[in-house]
Design an enzyme around this catalytic site. Structure first.
Site, PDB file in Angstrom:
ATOM      1  N   GLU A   1      35.816  29.082  80.278  1.00 14.20           N
ATOM      2  CA  GLU A   1      36.907  30.033  80.041  1.00 14.20           C
ATOM      3  C   GLU A   1      36.555  31.435  80.543  1.00 14.20           C
ATOM      4  O   GLU A   1      35.481  31.957  80.231  1.00 14.20           O
ATOM      5  CB  GLU A   1      37.209  30.122  78.541  1.00 14.20           C
ATOM      6  CG  GLU A   1      38.238  31.211  78.239  1.00 14.20           C
ATOM      7  CD  GLU A   1      38.471  31.424  76.751  1.00 14.20           C
ATOM      8  OE1 GLU A   1      39.637  31.448  76.359  1.00 14.20           O
ATOM      9  OE2 GLU A   1      37.497  31.551  75.999  1.00 14.20           O
TER      10      GLU A   1
ATOM     11  N   SER B   1      46.521  32.031  72.039  1.00 16.48           N
ATOM     12  CA  SER B   1      45.499  31.137  72.599  1.00 16.48           C
ATOM     13  C   SER B   1      45.158  29.999  71.649  1.00 16.48           C
ATOM     14  O   SER B   1      44.800  28.909  72.089  1.00 16.48           O
ATOM     15  CB  SER B   1      44.222  31.928  72.917  1.00 16.48           C
ATOM     16  OG  SER B   1      44.443  32.823  73.980  1.00 16.48           O
TER      17      SER B   1
ATOM     18  N   ASP C   1      46.253  29.335  79.401  1.00 19.74           N
ATOM     19  CA  ASP C   1      46.856  28.949  78.126  1.00 19.74           C
ATOM     20  C   ASP C   1      48.247  29.543  77.927  1.00 19.74           C
ATOM     21  O   ASP C   1      49.062  29.011  77.185  1.00 19.74           O
ATOM     22  CB  ASP C   1      45.938  29.297  76.948  1.00 19.74           C
ATOM     23  CG  ASP C   1      45.404  30.717  76.992  1.00 19.74           C
ATOM     24  OD1 ASP C   1      45.738  31.483  77.927  1.00 19.74           O
ATOM     25  OD2 ASP C   1      44.650  31.076  76.071  1.00 19.74           O
TER      26      ASP C   1
HETATM   27 ZN   LIG Z   1      46.019  37.294  74.595  1.00 18.26          ZN
END
Ligand SMILES: [Zn+2]
Length: 420
Positions: free
Chosen positions: A291, A96, A338
């Site tokens: 997020e 990430s 991501d």
């Molecule tokens: Zn992860």
């Protein structure tokens, strides 16, 4: 700190503005005009379903909307794909941190890096650039507010693990106006439990561990209103806002039936609503990062039930953002992930097809909404994979997300709105 030449940014800005405004190339307008003066694009809501790629989105579609249904995140009118590989000497599969660095800075880097280049040099981040341009900024997450994805937009550090340093930079360097999520443990020194007790029964490893002093007190002294419950969040109005609703993530990431919990004290949609009502008072616009971390963490645990629950919460937050943008046409909404997590496939329930134990096991069945049919999820790993991630977008510049691009393309589009 090395700043990239802005020349490559200006070309698409001017071209896009010319196309949008129907102006002739003989009468070019400046990049500053394109963003603000014409009212074409002022705000960005960037939404990360952490660990969410095509199979996660399809599983959520079947589960939440049905065979012929469509998710709000999939109804956004423009769509494309992003590749996610990092520049890491050890692996072609991103984490990430490297992925969010690509979004926030336009630079590929190594896994674990928070907006530093492959040599460890800090890079300009969109969160700081938006603030320098006069916009308000904010981040909302079900992870720690200092976890890798939000951190890359608002901090620089060579190691994503230094979450107390990231919190310090929020307060002393980049100053996001709204900070909502988990991770209280990083804001307080050892021995200072805070609103969420140390060593709770659901995870005895959680305890305050900051090394930068009492950052909650520092936040208050810098004008932040601090809240730790949904009721306090509801009551908060205006000004800078810091809300910490858990020691670490706002859920317990475990395999199914082994202490797994997804029950954030304040939902992602609720936090998103509050952030939008707070940030939208700035006439120069805003940048908001949203997020949902549970998708990735439960995929790591091959826990389809909780992953689908987290996807449902992301979908609700997307609806909040989409509704806001419908009433504010100067707002770009982007939904992507991501990276993929779990090597996931969506399969039928045929008992005779291949399966396995542990990380190659099938998971389910899960009911398809409005149907007597069901599907299974088949996992191939407990880690990330290199599968492309879908990106969907609504609002000004959304059309630039069509096609297939490296994940740094997110920066190229967002920078056109946020850096001036
Ligand atoms: Zn992860």
């Amino acid at each position: 700190m090395t700043f990239r030449s802005r020349r490559w940014l200006l070309a698409p800005v001017v071209a896009g503005a010319v196309a949008a405004a129907g102006l002739s190339l003989a009468n070019p307008i400046t990049a500053a005009d394109a963003g603000v003066a014409k009212g074409k694009a002022r705000n960005v809501i960037f939404i990360n379903g952490d660990g969410m790629a095509a199979a996660q989105r399809e599983a959520a579609r079947l589960y939440l909307a049905g065979l012929d249904g469509q998710l709000t995140m999939d109804k956004l009118p423009y769509s494309g794909q992003l590749t996610t590989s990092p520049h890491d000497p050890k692996t072609p599969i991103t984490d990430s941190a490297a992925a969010a660095t690509a979004w926030a800075t336009g630079e590929k880097t190594y896994n674990g890096a928070i907006s530093v280049d492959v040599d460890g040099n800090p890079l300009p981040v969109l969160g700081a650039q938006a603030k320098a341009a006069g916009k308000s900024t904010g981040l909302v997450t079900t992870a720690q507010v200092t976890d890798a994805s939000p951190a890359a937009f608002f901090a620089n550090t060579a190691d994503r693990g230094k979450q107390d340093e990231i919190a310090r930079q929020y307060l002393e360097v980049t100053r996001p106006d709204v900070i909502l999520g988990g991770g209280e443990d990083w804001w307080l020194p050892a021995g200072t439990a805070g609103a969420y007790p140390d060593q709770p029964a659901e995870d005895p490893s959680e305890a305050s561990k900051g090394t930068k002093g009492d950052l909650i007190a520092e936040a208050k002294s810098k004008g932040y209103r601090y809240v730790s419950t949904a009721a306090e969040l509801q009551a908060a109005k205006g000004g800078k806002l810091l809300g910490l609703f858990g020691n670490e993530e706002l859920f317990q990431q475990r395999p199914e039936g082994q202490g797994d919990v997804y029950a954030p004290p304040a939902s992602l949609a609720t936090m998103t609503e509050k952030a939008l009502s707070t940030l939208s008072t700035n006439k120069k616009g805003f940048f908001l990062l949203v997020e949902e971390e549970g998708i990735d963490e439960f995929a790591h645990n091959n826990n389809g039930t909780r992953m689908l629950q987290a996807l449902g919460e992301l979908e609700k937050a997307v609806a909040v953002a989409r509704n806001y943008a419908a009433g504010h046409p100067d707002t770009l909404v982007v939904v992507t992930g991501d990276h993929e997590c779990g090597g996931l496939t969506v399969e039928d329930t045929d008992a005779s097809d291949e399966s396995g134990d542990g990380i190659s096991a099938e998971d389910g069945p899960f009911a398809i909404k409005g149907s007597s049919q069901s599907f299974k999820l088949d996992w191939t790993t407990s880690g990330h994979t290199g599968a492309d991630v879908p990106v969907t977008a609504y609002g000004p510049l959304a059309e630039q997300f069509t096609g297939k691009h490296p994940n740094t393309h997110v920066h190229e589009v967002l920078a056109q709105i946020l850096t001036h």
